[in-house]
Scaffold this motif. Structure first.
Motif: not given
Lengths: 292, 222
Positions: B64-69, B104-105, B147-148, B156-159
């Protein structure tokens, strides 16, 4: 992005330069000097990338984008010298008045001329609207007022300014006035066909056209609104693939044409007048000229 | 500058509106309910602990955190900070974006905890619930910050940071020391990295998260 550039501008002292910039799979060298330039493309042709690069929002993967010799990326003071109308949502401030105030504060100039401009356009009511609730036309109008009243811009970048719904002729005159002192890049979403040999597309001095999708009649109105009434004639010449024809430069509202084949004259007249009427464009005359 | 930060935070939250965000997050919450209910059915003792340790904070929350980021910061940071074209400092805008993302997270982490509590019939007292809220907040801060940093380091560093957190944060060795997953597991009563206690894990988690944000800010050109 497939693109080609034609130029009639003196690039002796370019202000905005794309030096060996990689876009898609192609490398581009573009130089934009003082004058009005238009960049045509649809959603997939990379115009947003060019806008972001020119503004210093992003940096190219290869090559460099320089404004007066410096990259605006990482230089907020240089970015403040670029006036723009952008495609992205605006900072979500409580009202347009607050946004105008904050931008003026950041740049160190007064907000009153911007407010007066909105008033002159009959859009003063926008000042009280929360920024997040603005539609495309209102967003473009607010940004145009800010861009045209920027105190000392080095460059104007305008994303589809005609989406504001303001009078295209008034807008074009304002842009041409501004272009006398600096490069003005207008990003237009337009149906595209390769220009006819020897013809001149009448918007701007230097045109960088993404040659992707074939023209679609459903988007003709936008293109015509952008290019003025002479665009109508030009559009139809392109649509019909008429050879030996040309739209000659004329004053706003007066279209001058050279068409070798008299068979096309009637058809062209009919089509142009129908489109002018449908799009409520001002047309003072349509003049056919003999081939010199 | 505060006005720009607030405006950017609001813009970030506004970008989360819409089905592209709400559907995956809603699905994650539904899965959270299902997992907690299945754990309760399997064995009523420690059902909440098991669901929080495993699927909720181990899988659903990071996803979920990834989706939001992805929605707030996009594939790369430059492109997300569009308001820079008005001349605002990018770091100020980044602060706004990060604030919006962390809000949001955190809300998502709290929601996951709430649905897990409800599905297991509120087995905990107020003190334990307050502690869970604290852990969820710390987890949100740490995952968001990680993720930031990922987005600021590369496209695509969050992934990639999500993948590394799963891969390295799963263990209890030295490599797990720098990943939120290992410390959050410790704070929820599981085994911590290198035998750290809950207090040590919390301190390290905060230090790592703050460092991530500092590096991301330094990497962002003004």
């Amino acid at each position: 992005m497939n693109a080609h550039a034609t130029s009639s501008v003196d690039h002796a002292s370019p202000l905005l330069a794309f030096e060996r910039v990689l876009l898609g799979f192609n490398t581009f060298d573009w130089k934009f000097g003082i004058g009005l330039h238009s960049l045509l493309g649809d959603e997939t042709s990379g115009t947003r990338d060019v806008f972001a690069l020119a503004h210093g929002i992003t940096v190219p993967r290869r090559g460099s984008v320089l404004l007066n010799g410096y990259s605006p990326h990482g230089r907020p003071e240089l970015r403040r010298r670029i006036a723009s109308v952008g495609p992205e949502p605006l900072p979500a401030m409580a009202s347009v008045a607050r946004l105008v105030g904050r931008i003026s504060e950041l740049h160190g100039w007064a907000a009153e001329p911007v407010i007066e401009q909105l008033d002159a356009w009959g859009r003063r009511a926008l000042l009280e609207v929360p920024v997040g609730e603005l539609d495309l036309a209102a967003r473009t109008t607010v940004q145009l007022a800010l861009a045209l009243h920027h105190r000392s811009p080095l460059l104007l970048l305008l994303w589809d300014p005609f989406a504001s719904g303001l009078d295209p002729f008034m807008l074009r005159a304002a842009l041409e006035k501004s272009a006398a002192e600096r490069p003005v890049l207008v990003f237009l979403r337009a149906p595209l066909t390769p220009p006819l040999p020897g013809s001149s597309i009448p918007f701007g001095d230097n045109q960088v056209a993404a040659t992707r999708a074939p023209s679609r009649p459903s988007r003709a109105s936008l293109w015509i609104a952008c290019n003025g009434v002479e665009g109508v004639a030009h559009y139809f010449l392109q649509q019909r693939g008429v050879c030996g024809a040309e739209v000659l430069a004329g004053e706003p509202g007066l279209v001058r044409l050279r068409v070798d084949d008299p068979l096309y004259k009637d058809e062209l007249c009919r089509n142009v007048l129908a489109f002018v009427s449908a799009n409520a464009l001002g047309l003072r005359g349509l003049r056919f000229e003999e081939d010199a | 500058m505060i006005a720009w930060t607030i405006a950017e935070a609001r813009l970030a939250l506004k970008e989360l509106e819409g089905r592209a965000t709400l559907v995956p997050l809603g699905a994650a919450l539904c899965l959270g309910v299902l997992v907690a209910w299945l754990e309760l059915r399997a064995a009523s003792g420690f059902a909440l602990e098991r669901s929080l340790h495993g699927p909720i904070f181990g899988l659903l929350f990071p996803l979920g955190c990834f989706v939001l980021t992805r929605k707030v910061l996009g594939p790369d940071l430059d492109r997300a900070l569009q308001s820079a074209r008005f001349g605002a400092n990018r770091r100020v805008l980044l602060a706004g974006r990060v604030c919006g993302l962390l809000v949001a997270v955190t809300a998502f982490a709290w929601s996951l905890c709430a649905v897990a509590l409800m599905a297991t019939g509120f087995p905990w007292g107020p003190l334990e619930v307050a502690r869970l809220v604290g852990v969820a907040t710390a987890a949100a801060f740490a995952h968001g910050a990680m993720m930031v940093l990922g987005v600021s380091l590369l496209r695509f560093g969050a992934g990639l940071s999500l993948f590394l957190d799963w891969l390295l944060g799963n263990g209890t060795g030295v490599l797990a020391l720098f990943w939120p997953r290992a410390h959050v597991r410790n704070l929820l009563g599981g085994e911590g990295p290198l035998g750290f206690g809950a207090g040590g894990s919390l301190a390290l988690l905060m230090a790592v998260a703050t460092s991530c944000l500092a590096v991301a800010a330094l990497r962002t050109k003004p």
